[in-house]
Design an enzyme around this catalytic site. Structure first.
Site, PDB file in Angstrom:
ATOM      1  N   GLY A 107       0.895  -1.132   0.015  1.00 52.43           N
ATOM      2  CA  GLY A 107       0.192   0.101   0.088  1.00 52.43           C
ATOM      3  C   GLY A 107       0.692   1.386  -0.075  1.00 52.43           C
ATOM      4  O   GLY A 107       1.994   1.277  -0.527  1.00 52.43           O
ATOM      5  N   SER A 108       0.314   2.239   0.616  1.00 53.21           N
ATOM      6  CA  SER A 108       0.937   3.497   0.550  1.00 53.21           C
ATOM      7  C   SER A 108       2.099   3.629   1.419  1.00 53.21           C
ATOM      8  O   SER A 108       2.264   2.688   2.551  1.00 53.21           O
ATOM      9  CB  SER A 108       0.023   4.743   1.016  1.00 53.21           C
ATOM     10  OG  SER A 108      -0.417   4.710   2.380  1.00 53.21           O
ATOM     11  N   GLY A 144       2.115   2.161   5.344  1.00 57.01           N
ATOM     12  CA  GLY A 144       3.234   0.868   5.565  1.00 57.01           C
ATOM     13  C   GLY A 144       4.282   1.507   6.699  1.00 57.01           C
ATOM     14  O   GLY A 144       4.481   0.894   7.448  1.00 57.01           O
ATOM     15  N   GLU A 204       5.476  -3.356   1.248  1.00 58.40           N
ATOM     16  CA  GLU A 204       5.691  -2.699  -0.248  1.00 58.40           C
ATOM     17  C   GLU A 204       5.107  -1.628  -0.345  1.00 58.40           C
ATOM     18  O   GLU A 204       3.792  -1.449  -0.303  1.00 58.40           O
ATOM     19  CB  GLU A 204       5.439  -3.854  -1.259  1.00 58.40           C
ATOM     20  CG  GLU A 204       5.744  -3.207  -2.587  1.00 58.40           C
ATOM     21  CD  GLU A 204       4.707  -3.885  -3.586  1.00 58.40           C
ATOM     22  OE1 GLU A 204       4.053  -3.113  -4.521  1.00 58.40           O
ATOM     23  OE2 GLU A 204       4.603  -5.114  -3.686  1.00 58.40           O
ATOM     24  N   CYS A 250       1.938  -0.602  -8.916  1.00 53.70           N
ATOM     25  CA  CYS A 250       3.278  -0.154  -7.868  1.00 53.70           C
ATOM     26  C   CYS A 250       4.565  -0.133  -8.853  1.00 53.70           C
ATOM     27  O   CYS A 250       5.563   0.601  -8.633  1.00 53.70           O
ATOM     28  CB  CYS A 250       3.561  -1.177  -6.851  1.00 53.70           C
ATOM     29  SG  CYS A 250       3.414  -3.029  -7.480  1.00 53.70           S
TER      30      CYS A 250
END
Length: 529
Positions: free
Chosen positions: A240-241, A245, A264, A301
């Site tokens: 995610g963001s 994270g 990630e 991503c």
């Protein structure tokens, strides 16, 4: 078929009156199912069940785990069109994307089933004793990888199947011998419940321990926070963001017993285009990059958010051609109104910065949750001096950086934050003059692509999907491929242990037939005593 309830182990549960619904971005309307937020008590029940299940699950054989993972794949396939329809209703993505992502998920499950069936992934390493060694006798030392314990997995917004309930984090943790508690993503809770039900069917059909898998609904952040802080949780997987994270990473570090968070997070995936490639192939690469920018509405991503070139007429012509190709592509739907709003905010923030020039933006009217793609450009010095321009804008947006020379290009790359990927677009005959650029990229990314695009992450043994912070929280690991299993294990050593008490992977006769390292040599042979 949907209940809106959480799975606490194999049991459906709802104790909360707090509810939420998912959203159909194509119709711009809520979906009908009401989902019930997991309570603190349900969170604790799920984790305690996982801790209890771990006592059994950690010791089951590779063949049993393989049967379980293959059964999960089979049960997901049995859901058929019901799953695909729900996926599309909650994401705005196409049926072909749903089918592709389901295939990827099934492939990941089968891959890890094969891995644990064969078994050598435990990396059994044996140094036999030398009692007569002088001046000190050498002990018998045997080492293998062991599972950590219950793992929490956060579903990802942009991959309702491949990075969510039965996605790469979940399947690699289960393969390692770790029970999993999924914090289902609020944007696709229906898809999550269907997949969770399939996993539970597989649990029961293969006689896995109750609690080896749970799926908790949550419309906010409280459930996730409670899970990360729970003392029985031993590791966390997140996609995610950067904000999300890092918050989980910090929370895990503040625990009395800190735990690893494999997150990630953000990446703008620099694409370096060298002059000779622009001289001869600008049309082809402009077309390829425009498609990569806008595929999946830029919600990958690995979206190419940064394009770096050296100022000259070839780069100017390329920007014109890329702008033309971007303008030709019809906008598509984003995952949720909140993601569309964040995309719009990110573009606006970037456009407020000095030196930024809009090269093209889609100007026609679009449906409510559709994204208008944008390409901008900036001089190298402005980009180098303004970290805001380095920030990911999640969606179909890219920035072209015009460097004055190779030295400035190298400086810009060296000052980037960590990235998942880097790409070099070049003619073969010019590469030898730009090896310093390649080396600079190697220090900032986890994967380098030559004359391609970063979108598309092959699920294979050699893949690295990770990179220096903030691309991931630990650049030593990958979130894709068989090596993703290494996040959920630790090396464990037995010294002078009786052979009959050792795990099968370390016994003298090698009953599992594993490839092992014995006294520095790789062999499947038994150890003669």
């Amino acid at each position: 078929m949907l209940t809106g309830k959480s799975y606490i182990g194999s049991q459906l549960s709802r104790n909360e009156t707090k509810t939420f619904k998912t959203f159909n971005p194509q119709l711009n309307a809520e979906n009908p199912t009401v989902f019930f937020e997991a309570t603190s008590n349900e969170v604790n029940q799920a984790v305690q069940l996982a801790a209890q299940a771990f006592k059994t699950y950690r010791n089951i054989s590779g063949s049993q785990k393989a049967a379980f993972l293959n059964a999960v794949a089979d049960e997901i396939l049995k859901l058929g069109d019901i799953l695909l329809k729900m996926y599309c209703q909650e994401s705005g993505l196409s049926i072909s994307r749903a089918e592709s992502e389901r295939e990827r998920t099934i492939g990941h499950l089968r891959m890890f089933a094969n891995l644990v069936q064969e078994g050598s992934w435990v990396q059994a390493t044996i140094d036999t004793s030398e009692p007569s060694r002088v001046p000190n006798a050498k002990p018998d030392i045997r080492n293998m990888l062991m599972p950590l314990g219950p793992v929490v997995v956060f579903g990802a917004s942009n991959f309702p199947l491949a990075y969510s309930t039965a996605g790469g984090d979940t399947v690699s943790a289960l393969a390692a011998g770790c029970p999993v508690i999924v914090k289902s993503h609020a944007m696709h809770a229906g898809t999550g419940e269907l997949v969770a039900a399939a996993i539970i069917q597989a649990v029961e059909k293969t006689n896995m321990p109750h609690g080896v898998f749970s799926n908790l609904n949550s419309g906010g952040i409280e459930v996730g926070q409670q899970l990360v802080k729970h003392p029985e949780v031993k590791a966390v997987g997140f996609t995610g963001s950067i904000t999300g994270g890092r918050a989980l990473y910090d929370l895990a570090a503040k625990r009395e017993v800190p735990i690893p968070v494999f997150a990630e997070m953000g990446s703008i995936n620099p694409v370096v285009i060298l002059p000779e490639a622009l001289r001869y192939k600008k049309e082809a690469f402009a077309n390829t990059l425009a498609k990569s920018m806008t595929t999946g509405t830029g919600q990958f991503c690995t979206n190419p958010g940064l394009i770096i070139g050296i100022k000259n007429d070839f780069l100017d012509d390329f920007i014109v051609k890329l702008s033309e190709e971007v303008a030709k592509i019809s906008p598509s739907c984003m995952l949720h109104p909140n993601i569309k709003a964040a995309f719009r905010k990110g573009k606006s923030k970037a456009l407020e910065q000095d030196g930024l020039r809009t090269e093209v933006v889609y100007t026609d009217n679009v449906k409510p949750n559709y994204a208008k793609q944008m390409l901008v450009s900036v001089e190298g010095q402005f980009f180098l001096n303004n970290k805001i321009l380095h920030e990911e804008v999640f969606g179909p947006y890219s920035i072209v950086v015009k460097c004055k020379d190779k030295n400035e290009m190298e400086m810009i790359i060296s000052n980037l934050e960590g990235q998942l990927t880097g790409t070099i677009i070049a003619e073969n005959n010019e590469m030898q003059n730009y090896m310093s650029i390649v080396e600079a990229l190697q220090n900032r990314v986890g994967r380098i692509i030559f004359n391609g695009v970063p979108t598309g992450v092959e699920v294979c043994n050699a893949m690295v999907h990770g990179g220096p912070y903030p691309a991931s929280s630990d650049s030593r690991f990958t979130a894709v491929g068989i090596n993703a299993i290494k996040r959920w294990v630790r090396p464990f050593c037995y010294q002078n242990w009786p052979d009959y008490l050792l795990p099968d992977a370390l016994k003298n006769e090698n009953p599992l037939g594993l490839l092992r390292e014995v006294d520095t040599k790789h062999t499947k042979s038994s150890i003669l005593v």
